[in-house]
Design a protein around this motif. Sequence first.
Motif: not given
Length: 161
Positions: A2, A4, A6, A38-39, A61-65, A87, A91
Amino acid sequence: GTYVENPTNGTISPKILGKRIRFIGAVDGSGAPVTTIQGTLMVSLDYGMSDNIRIENINFVEVDSVDGIILFGVNGATISNCSFTGSGYSSTGRGILLANGSSNGNSAITIEDSYFTGGYNSAIQGYASGLTIRNSTIDQTRSGINFQGGADLVVQPTAQG
């Protein structure tokens, strides 16, 4: 694993401008992706080149929209065997954003064998000429395909058998 982060080859730092990329993750014994980002993965190739981008076997996996994938100015991309998990219904993120505004736009984009769920604002949204979506599932999102402009949208159903 995984990750995390961008990853990008575009206008967001770090910059790896003008590179043709292939993001290919690992799969388990059943062929399901085991690599997770995740990003946001952003591909920005506003240079008029033929890109032949491949993104496959990755769980987004979406994190923080945020959006799972952003394509900007890409001519030729295949997104295959990926899953996109939002999320929740509050979202504002999209599974895949085909961003508008580049001088050559997005074209020849294929999304296949992929799965979208989890309350994304849109599973797939944006602008493209030659967008093909095949053998993919969109479930529990606020909007499925929000095609905002371009030409030649083709949606081919999941094979029943």
